[in-house]
Write a protein that holds these residues in place. Sequence first.
Motif, PDB file in Angstrom:
ATOM      1  N   UNK A 181       0.831  -1.207   0.000  1.00 23.97           N
ATOM      2  CA  UNK A 181       0.000   0.000   0.000  1.00 23.97           C
ATOM      3  C   UNK A 181       0.863   1.253   0.000  1.00 23.97           C
ATOM      4  N   UNK A 182       0.229   2.328  -0.438  1.00 21.02           N
ATOM      5  CA  UNK A 182       0.939   3.598  -0.625  1.00 21.02           C
ATOM      6  C   UNK A 182       1.234   4.274   0.711  1.00 21.02           C
ATOM      7  N   UNK A 183       2.268   5.110   0.741  1.00 23.32           N
ATOM      8  CA  UNK A 183       2.563   5.902   1.933  1.00 23.32           C
ATOM      9  C   UNK A 183       1.708   7.164   1.947  1.00 23.32           C
ATOM     10  N   UNK A 184       1.298   7.606   0.765  1.00 27.35           N
ATOM     11  CA  UNK A 184       0.602   8.887   0.693  1.00 27.35           C
ATOM     12  C   UNK A 184      -0.907   8.692   0.804  1.00 27.35           C
ATOM     13  N   UNK A 185      -1.445   7.755   0.007  1.00 28.79           N
ATOM     14  CA  UNK A 185      -2.874   7.446   0.100  1.00 28.79           C
ATOM     15  C   UNK A 185      -3.024   6.166   0.900  1.00 28.79           C
ATOM     16  N   UNK A 186      -3.227   6.337   2.202  1.00 26.57           N
ATOM     17  CA  UNK A 186      -3.224   5.154   3.058  1.00 26.57           C
ATOM     18  C   UNK A 186      -4.299   4.160   2.656  1.00 26.57           C
ATOM     19  N   UNK A 187      -3.927   2.937   2.574  1.00 29.43           N
ATOM     20  CA  UNK A 187      -4.882   1.878   2.266  1.00 29.43           C
ATOM     21  C   UNK A 187      -4.999   1.618   0.778  1.00 29.43           C
ATOM     22  N   UNK A 188      -4.420   2.490  -0.041  1.00 31.13           N
ATOM     23  CA  UNK A 188      -4.583   2.260  -1.463  1.00 31.13           C
ATOM     24  C   UNK A 188      -3.521   1.307  -1.970  1.00 31.13           C
ATOM     25  N   UNK A 189      -3.970   0.263  -2.675  1.00 29.92           N
ATOM     26  CA  UNK A 189      -3.013  -0.727  -3.140  1.00 29.92           C
ATOM     27  C   UNK A 189      -2.275  -0.231  -4.360  1.00 29.92           C
ATOM     28  N   UNK A 190      -0.988  -0.522  -4.377  1.00 31.51           N
ATOM     29  CA  UNK A 190      -0.102   0.050  -5.385  1.00 31.51           C
ATOM     30  C   UNK A 190      -0.214  -0.659  -6.730  1.00 31.51           C
ATOM     31  N   UNK A 191      -0.299  -1.994  -6.691  1.00 30.18           N
ATOM     32  CA  UNK A 191      -0.279  -2.742  -7.959  1.00 30.18           C
ATOM     33  C   UNK A 191      -1.490  -2.436  -8.827  1.00 30.18           C
ATOM     34  N   UNK A 192      -2.701  -2.397  -8.268  1.00 35.61           N
ATOM     35  CA  UNK A 192      -3.831  -2.002  -9.128  1.00 35.61           C
ATOM     36  C   UNK A 192      -3.655  -0.596  -9.690  1.00 35.61           C
ATOM     37  N   UNK A 193      -3.017   0.278  -8.889  1.00 43.02           N
ATOM     38  CA  UNK A 193      -2.800   1.641  -9.364  1.00 43.02           C
ATOM     39  C   UNK A 193      -1.942   1.634 -10.628  1.00 43.02           C
ATOM     40  N   UNK A 194      -0.863   0.851 -10.598  1.00 47.48           N
ATOM     41  CA  UNK A 194       0.018   0.771 -11.760  1.00 47.48           C
ATOM     42  C   UNK A 194      -0.709   0.115 -12.923  1.00 47.48           C
TER      43      UNK A 194
END
Lengths: 323, 552, 346
Positions: free
Chosen positions: A80-93
């Motif tokens: 998960x991201x440091x900036x948007x807590x709880x947001x998963x990084x891999x789906x973001x990419x």
Amino acid sequence: MLSLLIRRLVQMVFVMLGISILVFLIFFATPGADPASRIAGRNASPEVVAAVRASFGLDKPLPVQYALMMERLFITRDLTSFVNRGQEVIPEVMEAAPITLSLVGGAAVFWIVGSIAIGIVAAATKGSLLDRILMVLGLIGISMPVYWLGEMVNLITQNRLHDTWLFAWVPPLGYTPLTEDPWTWFKTLLFPWLTLATLYIGLYGRVLRANLVEASHEDYIRTARSKGLSESRILLRHALRTSLIAFVTLFGLDFGALVGGSALLTEVVFALQGVGKLTYDALQNLDLPVIMATVMYASFFVVLANALVDIAYATLDPRVRLA
Amino acid sequence: MTRTTWLMGAVAAAGLMAASLQPAAAQDHRGGIMRLLSQSAGGSLDPKINYTLQYWTMYQYVYDGLVTFKHAAGSEGFTIVPDLAEEMPTPQDGGKTYVFKIRKGIKFADGRELTVKDVVASFQRIFKVSTPTAGSFYNGIVGADACLKTPATCTLDGGVVADEAANTVTIHLVAPDAEFFDKLAVPHGVILPADTPAKDMGSTPIVGTGAYMFAAYDPNKQLKAVRNPYFKEWSKDAQPDGYPDEVHYDFGLTQEAQITAIENGQADWTLDQPPPDRLAEIGSKYKSQVHINTLTAMWYAPMNVNIPPFNNIKARQAVNFAIDRNATVKLFGGKVLAQPACQVLPPGFPGYEPYCPYTKNPGTKWTAPDLAKARELVKESGTAGQKVTIIVQDLTVDRSIGTYLQSVLKAIGYDASVKALSQNIQFTYIQNTNNKVQISVSQWYQDYPAASDFLNVLLGCGTFHPGSDNSPNIAGFCDKDIQAKMDAALALGVTDPAAANKQWAVIDKLTTDQSPVAVLFTPKYIDFLSKRVKNYVFNAQYYWQHTASWIQ
Amino acid sequence: MTDLPVTTEVGQGAAAQERPALGPWARALRKLVADRAAMGALGLFVLIVLACLAAPLYATYVANTDPFTSNIDGTTMVDGQSVALIEPSTEGLGLGSVPLGPTWDIRNYFLGADAQGRDVASRLLYGGRNSLLIAGTSTILCLVLAALTGLIAGFFGGMIDIVISRLLDVLWAFPIYLLAISLSIVLITKGFDIGPISITSGSLELPIFIIGIVYVPYVARPIRGQVLALKESEFVLAAIGLGVPSYRILFRDILPNVMTTLIVFVPLMVAINMLTESALSFLSIGVQPPDASWGTIIQDGQDLIYTRPMVAIAPGIAIVLSVLALNILGDGVRDALDPRAKLRFR
């Protein structure tokens, strides 16, 4: 062949490992990068900051943090991201990837077609005014900073001539997914495609022309000529094939880098939330998990492209010795 | 009184009148989807974690606390009214005990009724999830220090006591606190279901008791709020029913694209301020859709009073005299968008009395810089020629103000340079004394309308934490006498707020004279709305009320 | 290479026989000079360099401005009238302000003012100094490092080669802009302190260092390839057989042969580095204020693009002309020295 593949695979893993460590070290070397305070929020008391630090595992030694992050990125895939807590990084990419792919793929179509046409015409009319003009245009294309060209294009299409019939159809900056509205998707991407392709058309056109001209001095071409074949036939049938080898290898390397996010400047100027822009924003935000994910993604494609190109070169051109 | 443009005043007055005279007609305006825009999401959706104005405005209509800020226009919005409590409790036991009688029949968005158990659990959760203000706002509750030490086992025994039979919750404080109600009214104090997990819920919405509920949240794409099906209005001031059926908050567009979208009617409003090159356009072609309101906030340049050259008061005062605040106002967007300021408290704040010593004709208003005096002061201080680095965020306006300041410092005799850091690290960077930041450009917005939120937080000894990324007293200012006065004013505020405010005015003058910061201007906020949004209401605490407007 | 020039004055006698044959460098130089396009490009480039070097003269004597001092409330005379450098908008609500546009008067705000009220034309010339300086110096740094690593890796082979090549692989696989951006962000806040090398943040040395490093693998690879080939040539084998020390072979025998490749790379790398520097400055992580470079001026112009486009157009044109001239010159140099040189353009 198999041993070659295995060797390249091992090299790939080694290189990506090296890059991930480099990213990690660079991140922790940056002052103000300690995310605990930023995550805890302003005006947080020291106890709150300490609690947040512990919950993110930031109080553990660096190698442990590195191992944990790699595990969450590749094995459990819930980083998960440091900036948007709880947001998963891999789906973001994964969501940014199609945007970059659309941009780079479309641009690639334009530059392949454009550069082959230019290269052939220039080589065929070698020494003539047309050849000179094409080469100069190509040079100008190479010499323009891509972000500046994009700004100029925006100036004309979004502002100065936006109200005329020429550019009234240009939609506002931003991305519309292909699945949502194909026609708007196309209209939005047309100018970014042309902007990104300009640099490469010039480059590849010149390379192709140089290779074609050089090939025309080769022995096997002279044989074909003495057999009585027409120049255009020689050009298209024989010289082009060998020249395309270099062309293809160049293309593989460039395309690989672009898919990974090298088109970041174009994405920034045209407000496309692709992988390049995501990486750049993450770097500005010092969001280490996202940085790690995007850099891994980018280097994977670069390294993969390198490997594929080397292998393709080895199989296509038997004269090449493998280093 | 907050200054507002005649436009906003007229619209707000008309809106309020319409709302109070014809409640039945309001029914006609119900419906529609309000489309909001922002370049990026606001982080975690958990109200106990989030500390951004972006989501605090929305929490107003999704969650409720024991008390809340009145949903009214202008500075009426600073008034605190009972929300989940039936009425404002009177302080007992010398101001150390408050008994809240909880309303019955209020339901969460999942159908469950709110009970005193939820109230207690919500206060415990503040410490369990490490709310940013746990140690600064809520440390006055009995049992809080134990909770700060070991958050996981927080019980607040003796601090927050529920009485199920009487349906009351009693809060015991360690000492009387004049700002107690403000601290309960901010979203960190809202009441959530008792079984909400004791961790940052991130992008998972938590149900609340407000008129709306969060339906879905994807920080890369959209935040969606819909009506709370179990909501029945119990207090128009505390939690009014809203007009739009849904509120959609979309993320990702650049500022330029957002303005274009609003102009084209594809969206209704953007959180981000318009980029400087579109200001003239929206100010002329779309001026009927523009609303400008003064904020209780400031742009300022804190100077580190503990390292050279600004450990010398003459050097600091020189900077204050040299800055042409009109130039900074121009860089921000012009006279219509900002107003020069010299003192720490912003206009309209409790305790504000106009005061400006750093101008050509010292008095109550800033008129012009005094470069001659500034150069003289620098010479007297003996700091001339020293190297100074200004740290700013790398946003357009910040950078341009930093570049301008560098010019000014050079003009009065320093060897000045500017460094722009990413906006995500600059704020923590300038707070940490290890980075030896001499001067920077920053902004401060109020948490709630109390003079201490500016003076005690920014210039109080208690908020100066050397070597920490969280030290809002960026200037590092700590004066024993002034601190004593501040503590006295805080105590006085419990019993006599008016007298306390007069004290704060005195403190404001004293700190301004010490010049630990160079205040630049008071910014205004632009709300650029689409054509179809009607009944604009601007609340001084939380800004434009999304659900108080309707869509034509 | 071309044949020896044949003298037509056969009857010159002793004088003709004593004229020495031209060496390869002289021959190449002659060929380059004869290439009209390359000479034209060189001329253009020299012109640009001279104009930028004259920046202080222009600013002080001709334009009478200080391009580094903000002048937000300032005024200037245009056509006999006093106009504000930054004019607040008077339409509608009076939001925003617009800087002065181009006056086309060479002595007074020729290209207009930027958002801080500074003279764009003067900043353009000063910016050129930094852009050219960074491009040139980083090229030297890059070529020196690339030559060193290429020579050592290619010549000594074995473990040294493997380690160096893998390090270069890692450096090259890290997408260039990402690497440059990460390094910039770190070094800008902290500065750089390793042993004797100390670079303070905010100086020009940082972008030079970063850009110089990022392209080392690109140049080192062909060099290494060439050294590998040269290692097998007879004169090198002979030198090794004679017991000549390695460093002597490297610098006496191999380096001169590699020089050609390096020289061909010079104009190419200057062009690439100029483009990279402008991109980094555009992203605000290259040259830091108060210094200006063509990239930072384009950045300044980005916020004025719809109202005062000249601020962004002018530096862009300057970059295009410089890079174009360098590319044409580069073509000429390559044709003169080694028309068959296979270099990857990028």
